[in-house]
Design an enzyme around this catalytic site. Sequence first.
Site, PDB file in Angstrom:
ATOM      1  N   ALA A 188       0.872  -1.171   0.000  1.00 28.25           N
ATOM      2  CA  ALA A 188       0.000   0.000   0.000  1.00 28.25           C
ATOM      3  C   ALA A 188       0.911   1.223   0.000  1.00 28.25           C
ATOM      4  O   ALA A 188       2.045   1.156   0.489  1.00 28.25           O
ATOM      5  CB  ALA A 188      -0.868  -0.016   1.251  1.00 28.25           C
ATOM      6  N   GLU A 192      -0.875  -9.273  -0.297  1.00 23.72           N
ATOM      7  CA  GLU A 192      -2.296  -9.455   0.038  1.00 23.72           C
ATOM      8  C   GLU A 192      -3.155  -9.485  -1.232  1.00 23.72           C
ATOM      9  O   GLU A 192      -4.104 -10.255  -1.332  1.00 23.72           O
ATOM     10  CB  GLU A 192      -2.757  -8.342   0.994  1.00 23.72           C
ATOM     11  CG  GLU A 192      -2.126  -8.495   2.380  1.00 23.72           C
ATOM     12  CD  GLU A 192      -2.440  -7.329   3.298  1.00 23.72           C
ATOM     13  OE1 GLU A 192      -2.048  -6.192   2.963  1.00 23.72           O
ATOM     14  OE2 GLU A 192      -3.074  -7.543   4.342  1.00 23.72           O
ATOM     15  N   GLU A 244       4.566  -5.325   7.480  1.00 25.56           N
ATOM     16  CA  GLU A 244       3.849  -4.252   8.190  1.00 25.56           C
ATOM     17  C   GLU A 244       4.333  -4.024   9.618  1.00 25.56           C
ATOM     18  O   GLU A 244       4.361  -2.884  10.077  1.00 25.56           O
ATOM     19  CB  GLU A 244       2.338  -4.529   8.191  1.00 25.56           C
ATOM     20  CG  GLU A 244       1.654  -4.254   6.861  1.00 25.56           C
ATOM     21  CD  GLU A 244       1.711  -5.405   5.888  1.00 25.56           C
ATOM     22  OE1 GLU A 244       2.445  -6.396   6.155  1.00 25.56           O
ATOM     23  OE2 GLU A 244       1.030  -5.337   4.857  1.00 25.56           O
TER      24      GLU A 244
HETATM   25  N1  COA Z   1       4.628   2.994  -0.586  1.00 24.11           N
HETATM   26  C1  COA Z   1       5.036   4.155  -1.136  1.00 24.11           C
HETATM   27  N2  COA Z   1       6.142   4.262  -1.892  1.00 24.11           N
HETATM   28  C2  COA Z   1       6.843   3.141  -2.109  1.00 24.11           C
HETATM   29  C3  COA Z   1       6.482   1.894  -1.558  1.00 24.11           C
HETATM   30  C4  COA Z   1       5.310   1.849  -0.780  1.00 24.11           C
HETATM   31  N3  COA Z   1       4.857   0.721  -0.225  1.00 24.11           N
HETATM   32  N4  COA Z   1       7.395   0.959  -1.926  1.00 24.11           N
HETATM   33  C5  COA Z   1       8.306   1.616  -2.687  1.00 24.11           C
HETATM   34  N5  COA Z   1       7.970   2.909  -2.793  1.00 24.11           N
HETATM   35  C6  COA Z   1       8.680   3.963  -3.532  1.00 24.11           C
HETATM   36  C7  COA Z   1       9.920   4.441  -2.768  1.00 24.11           C
HETATM   37  O1  COA Z   1       9.570   5.404  -1.786  1.00 24.11           O
HETATM   38  C8  COA Z   1      10.740   5.013  -3.907  1.00 24.11           C
HETATM   39  O2  COA Z   1      10.212   6.278  -4.238  1.00 24.11           O
HETATM   40  P1  COA Z   1      11.206   7.529  -4.555  1.00 24.11           P
HETATM   41  O3  COA Z   1      12.041   7.049  -5.721  1.00 24.11           O
HETATM   42  O4  COA Z   1      10.281   8.643  -4.901  1.00 24.11           O
HETATM   43  O5  COA Z   1      12.026   7.732  -3.310  1.00 24.11           O
HETATM   44  C9  COA Z   1      10.435   4.086  -5.069  1.00 24.11           C
HETATM   45  O6  COA Z   1       9.196   3.453  -4.756  1.00 24.11           O
HETATM   46  C10 COA Z   1      11.483   3.017  -5.295  1.00 24.11           C
HETATM   47  O7  COA Z   1      11.651   2.310  -4.058  1.00 24.11           O
HETATM   48  P2  COA Z   1      13.084   2.137  -3.321  1.00 24.11           P
HETATM   49  O8  COA Z   1      12.812   1.903  -1.866  1.00 24.11           O
HETATM   50  O9  COA Z   1      13.995   3.253  -3.694  1.00 24.11           O
HETATM   51  O10 COA Z   1      13.588   0.778  -4.034  1.00 24.11           O
HETATM   52  P3  COA Z   1      14.596  -0.291  -3.431  1.00 24.11           P
HETATM   53  O11 COA Z   1      14.915  -1.209  -4.555  1.00 24.11           O
HETATM   54  O12 COA Z   1      15.713   0.381  -2.713  1.00 24.11           O
HETATM   55  O13 COA Z   1      13.742  -1.084  -2.315  1.00 24.11           O
HETATM   56  C11 COA Z   1      11.797  -2.222  -1.461  1.00 24.11           C
HETATM   57  C12 COA Z   1      12.658  -1.865  -2.701  1.00 24.11           C
HETATM   58  C13 COA Z   1      10.556  -2.935  -1.976  1.00 24.11           C
HETATM   59  C14 COA Z   1      12.580  -3.164  -0.542  1.00 24.11           C
HETATM   60  C15 COA Z   1      11.427  -0.925  -0.701  1.00 24.11           C
HETATM   61  O14 COA Z   1      10.879  -0.011  -1.629  1.00 24.11           O
HETATM   62  C16 COA Z   1      10.424  -1.126   0.402  1.00 24.11           C
HETATM   63  O15 COA Z   1      10.785  -1.596   1.475  1.00 24.11           O
HETATM   64  N6  COA Z   1       9.161  -0.738   0.184  1.00 24.11           N
HETATM   65  C17 COA Z   1       8.122  -0.779   1.175  1.00 24.11           C
HETATM   66  C18 COA Z   1       7.652  -2.179   1.400  1.00 24.11           C
HETATM   67  C19 COA Z   1       6.608  -2.195   2.494  1.00 24.11           C
HETATM   68  O16 COA Z   1       6.898  -1.973   3.648  1.00 24.11           O
HETATM   69  N7  COA Z   1       5.380  -2.481   2.068  1.00 24.11           N
HETATM   70  C20 COA Z   1       4.281  -2.594   2.980  1.00 24.11           C
HETATM   71  C21 COA Z   1       3.513  -1.350   3.040  1.00 24.11           C
HETATM   72  S1  COA Z   1       2.165  -1.491   4.169  1.00 24.11           S
END
Ligand code: COA
Length: 258
Positions: free
Chosen positions: A66, A115, A135
């Site tokens: 999300a 999910e 989460e």
């Molecule tokens: N919500 C909002 N933005 C998100 C996102 C999310 N769940 N997941 C990734 N993004 C965005 C990042 O903020 C980033 O945006 P930016 O370039 O404007 O800063 C972009 O997507 C790329 O993500 P980034 O984190 O730079 O890529 P990465 O390869 O370093 O890491 C993940 C990939 C998936 C490990 C990491 O993005 C992450 O941990 N995301 C969240 C996962 C999460 O906790 N999901 C559950 C949400 S309830």
Amino acid sequence: MTFENILVNKEDGLAIVTINRPKKLNALNKSTIRELHIAFKDLEANKSVKTIVLTGSGDKAFVAGADISEFAHFNESEGADLARKGQEDLFNLVENLATPVIAAVNGFALGGGLELAMSCHFRVASDNAKMGLPEVSLGVIPGYGGTQRLPQLIGKGKAMELIMTAEMIYADKALDYGLVNYVVTQEELLPLCYKLAGKIINNSSVAIAAAIKAINAGFSTTGYQVEIDTFGACFATEDFKEGTSAFLEKRKANFPKT
Ligand code: COA
């Protein structure tokens, strides 16, 4: 209808729905959820569509969750509403759709992304896929049915471990756990989904819709309401503020000790 965040293509009884926000790793914001709701409703009503494949754009992510930036400032009741509305509009809709939906998991499927994949009728993954419900590392719990569907698919103990550790698992472990039915290379992912869809399309749509209804009836539970309530309650905590701020500030969360 034209969408901003998703693509819908139809060919020979098959529809492919692609979540198309690759720069945000296809994170589910409010308008993407709305567009998916409209698209799934339309496809279900279209009798020429016999099977749907759901995937993410790009080669990195199915859906990375999300959109955290949209809900980090929510209070308890806004949090509960977010979960309730999301479950009703998308996750329960997909699970109970009369038309079969196959998730083609082509990279990260985290939080709301996993999910969503779990709401689909079954899942196929590419070998670069990583799945998890992170989460609790944000100070919240899965709110789009993850606390219910993960134990249904992989068993209670493994689901407890995955949710509590917030760890991601690779595609081979997801296959071993029964979370996905097949693992193939990225190039083979959509062709395999089309092949499986081809087998489904030859069968009776009426009988398949009845099978979906009967199978899902065996999993009806009050747990989804408990998830909505406890998800909302997390939004009132210091842990949630710290967890979501840490993500947006790109640092590690430092949760209060007491
Ligand atoms: N919500 C909002 N933005 C998100 C996102 C999310 N769940 N997941 C990734 N993004 C965005 C990042 O903020 C980033 O945006 P930016 O370039 O404007 O800063 C972009 O997507 C790329 O993500 P980034 O984190 O730079 O890529 P990465 O390869 O370093 O890491 C993940 C990939 C998936 C490990 C990491 O993005 C992450 O941990 N995301 C969240 C996962 C999460 O906790 N999901 C559950 C949400 S309830």
